[in-house]
Design a protein around this motif. Structure first.
Motif, PDB file in Angstrom:
ATOM      1  N   TYR A  97      41.224 -79.014 -29.530  1.00  0.00           N
ATOM      2  CA  TYR A  97      40.888 -77.811 -30.273  1.00  0.00           C
ATOM      3  C   TYR A  97      39.411 -77.848 -30.631  1.00  0.00           C
ATOM      4  O   TYR A  97      38.892 -78.865 -31.089  1.00  0.00           O
ATOM      5  CB  TYR A  97      41.703 -77.722 -31.575  1.00  0.00           C
ATOM      6  N   ARG A  98      38.739 -76.722 -30.462  1.00  0.00           N
ATOM      7  CA  ARG A  98      37.327 -76.670 -30.850  1.00  0.00           C
ATOM      8  C   ARG A  98      37.162 -76.280 -32.309  1.00  0.00           C
ATOM      9  O   ARG A  98      36.108 -76.517 -32.898  1.00  0.00           O
ATOM     10  CB  ARG A  98      36.575 -75.687 -29.952  1.00  0.00           C
ATOM     11  N   GLU A 102      41.809 -72.101 -33.562  1.00  0.00           N
ATOM     12  CA  GLU A 102      42.623 -72.245 -32.356  1.00  0.00           C
ATOM     13  C   GLU A 102      43.952 -72.937 -32.627  1.00  0.00           C
ATOM     14  O   GLU A 102      44.821 -72.986 -31.751  1.00  0.00           O
ATOM     15  CB  GLU A 102      41.854 -73.034 -31.289  1.00  0.00           C
ATOM     16  N   GLN A 173      31.917 -60.979 -18.616  1.00  0.00           N
ATOM     17  CA  GLN A 173      32.207 -62.175 -17.820  1.00  0.00           C
ATOM     18  C   GLN A 173      31.266 -63.309 -18.191  1.00  0.00           C
ATOM     19  O   GLN A 173      31.687 -64.470 -18.328  1.00  0.00           O
ATOM     20  CB  GLN A 173      32.074 -61.861 -16.328  1.00  0.00           C
ATOM     21  N   GLY A 176      32.301 -64.641 -21.617  1.00  0.00           N
ATOM     22  CA  GLY A 176      33.514 -65.455 -21.528  1.00  0.00           C
ATOM     23  C   GLY A 176      33.247 -66.826 -20.943  1.00  0.00           C
ATOM     24  O   GLY A 176      33.783 -67.833 -21.418  1.00  0.00           O
ATOM     25  N   THR A 177      32.394 -66.885 -19.922  1.00  0.00           N
ATOM     26  CA  THR A 177      32.050 -68.177 -19.313  1.00  0.00           C
ATOM     27  C   THR A 177      31.258 -69.039 -20.289  1.00  0.00           C
ATOM     28  O   THR A 177      31.486 -70.257 -20.385  1.00  0.00           O
ATOM     29  CB  THR A 177      31.233 -67.964 -18.027  1.00  0.00           C
ATOM     30  N   LEU A 179      31.399 -69.042 -23.494  1.00  0.00           N
ATOM     31  CA  LEU A 179      32.285 -69.535 -24.549  1.00  0.00           C
ATOM     32  C   LEU A 179      33.291 -70.549 -24.012  1.00  0.00           C
ATOM     33  O   LEU A 179      33.525 -71.590 -24.623  1.00  0.00           O
ATOM     34  CB  LEU A 179      33.040 -68.359 -25.185  1.00  0.00           C
ATOM     35  N   GLY A 180      33.882 -70.246 -22.861  1.00  0.00           N
ATOM     36  CA  GLY A 180      34.966 -71.081 -22.352  1.00  0.00           C
ATOM     37  C   GLY A 180      34.520 -72.284 -21.550  1.00  0.00           C
ATOM     38  O   GLY A 180      35.024 -73.393 -21.760  1.00  0.00           O
ATOM     39  N   LYS A 181      33.573 -72.086 -20.640  1.00  0.00           N
ATOM     40  CA  LYS A 181      33.151 -73.187 -19.763  1.00  0.00           C
ATOM     41  C   LYS A 181      31.964 -73.947 -20.336  1.00  0.00           C
ATOM     42  O   LYS A 181      31.967 -75.188 -20.378  1.00  0.00           O
ATOM     43  CB  LYS A 181      32.801 -72.639 -18.382  1.00  0.00           C
ATOM     44  N   LYS A 183      31.023 -73.769 -23.400  1.00  0.00           N
ATOM     45  CA  LYS A 183      31.412 -74.150 -24.765  1.00  0.00           C
ATOM     46  C   LYS A 183      30.296 -73.909 -25.785  1.00  0.00           C
ATOM     47  O   LYS A 183      30.033 -74.749 -26.658  1.00  0.00           O
ATOM     48  CB  LYS A 183      31.881 -75.615 -24.806  1.00  0.00           C
ATOM     49  N   ASP A 188      31.057 -64.328 -29.862  1.00  0.00           N
ATOM     50  CA  ASP A 188      30.664 -63.579 -28.670  1.00  0.00           C
ATOM     51  C   ASP A 188      29.502 -62.629 -28.938  1.00  0.00           C
ATOM     52  O   ASP A 188      28.670 -62.388 -28.059  1.00  0.00           O
ATOM     53  CB  ASP A 188      31.858 -62.798 -28.117  1.00  0.00           C
TER      54      ASP A 188
END
Length: 219
Positions: A97-98, A102, A173, A176-177, A179-181, A183, A188
């Motif tokens: 979990y970050r 979450e 896109q 999202g990248t 934030l997700g990949k 990190k 956002d």
């Protein structure tokens, strides 16, 4: 007197349209601001104890420092529950979990065994760190090696650039990248504003304006 800079900042963030949402901006700002003030008054009432759910995000770390400064003279116990880096689920899987946002609400109680009371000396040390950060008054605060430090708005630009593909794509896109990949530990909206900065600086070009807000534009 003019408007509080903090409230002006909230207005700026809420006015930023992700997908062309229509909102009553002043009503949203006033409601959010009033809620913040109500929470602050509860904390200023100096309860016997305050439980802090701490994770590694800058928001949480700054919150801890703020409360340490608020209660540096004693009278309120600070109880800390730190989110572990990895959590083993009942099925044996390891989950990372970050942040507490979450974590499933029904699982919060399982972490109470980690709760500890901060000693007064530690509270004073954290308060001193917060006072130093306030004096620096930087536009951004980040966590480096577990310590909150001041930074410029361009601190995460390198990670955000890594999320930008070679071919045109929607801003959503890239966000999202990032934030997700990559990190990037921000919201956002912050990343979207940095993308707008890249556009204003000529580093990024708008291929197609977004017809459903800034997140739908193609860059």
């Amino acid at each position: 007197p003019g408007e509080c800079p903090r409230k002006a900042c909230i207005r700026d963030w809420l006015a930023f349209s992700r997908y062309g949402e229509k909102i009553d901006l002043e009503a949203e700002v006033d409601a959010f601001w009033d809620g913040c003030l109500a929470d602050l008054r509860k904390l200023q009432a100096r309860p016997d104890r305050v439980r802090i759910w701490l994770d590694a995000t800058p928001d949480a770390q700054c919150g801890l420092l703020f409360l340490a400064d608020l209660y540096r003279e004693g009278g309120t116990e600070l109880h800390l529950v730190e989110l572990p880096r990895q959590v083993r689920q009942p099925d044996g899987c390891l989950v990372e979990y970050r942040g507490w946002a979450e974590v499933e609400p029904e699982r919060f109680g399982a972490f109470l065994s980690r709760e500890r009371v901060l000693p007064p000396a530690e509270v004073r040390a954290l308060a001193g760190r917060w006072q130093a950060l306030r004096a620096e008054n930087a536009p951004l605060r980040v966590v480096e090696q577990g310590r909150v430090v001041s930074a410029g708005l361009d601190y995460y630009d390198g990670l955000i650039r890594q999320a930008i593909p070679d071919a045109p794509c929607q801003a959503a896109q890239i966000i999202g990248t990032a934030l997700g990949k990559q990190k990037v530990p921000t919201g956002d909206r912050f990343i979207a504003k940095r993308l707008q900065h890249f556009i204003d600086a000529g580093e990024l070009a708008v291929v197609q304006p977004g017809d459903e807000g800034s997140y739908s534009m193609v860059v």
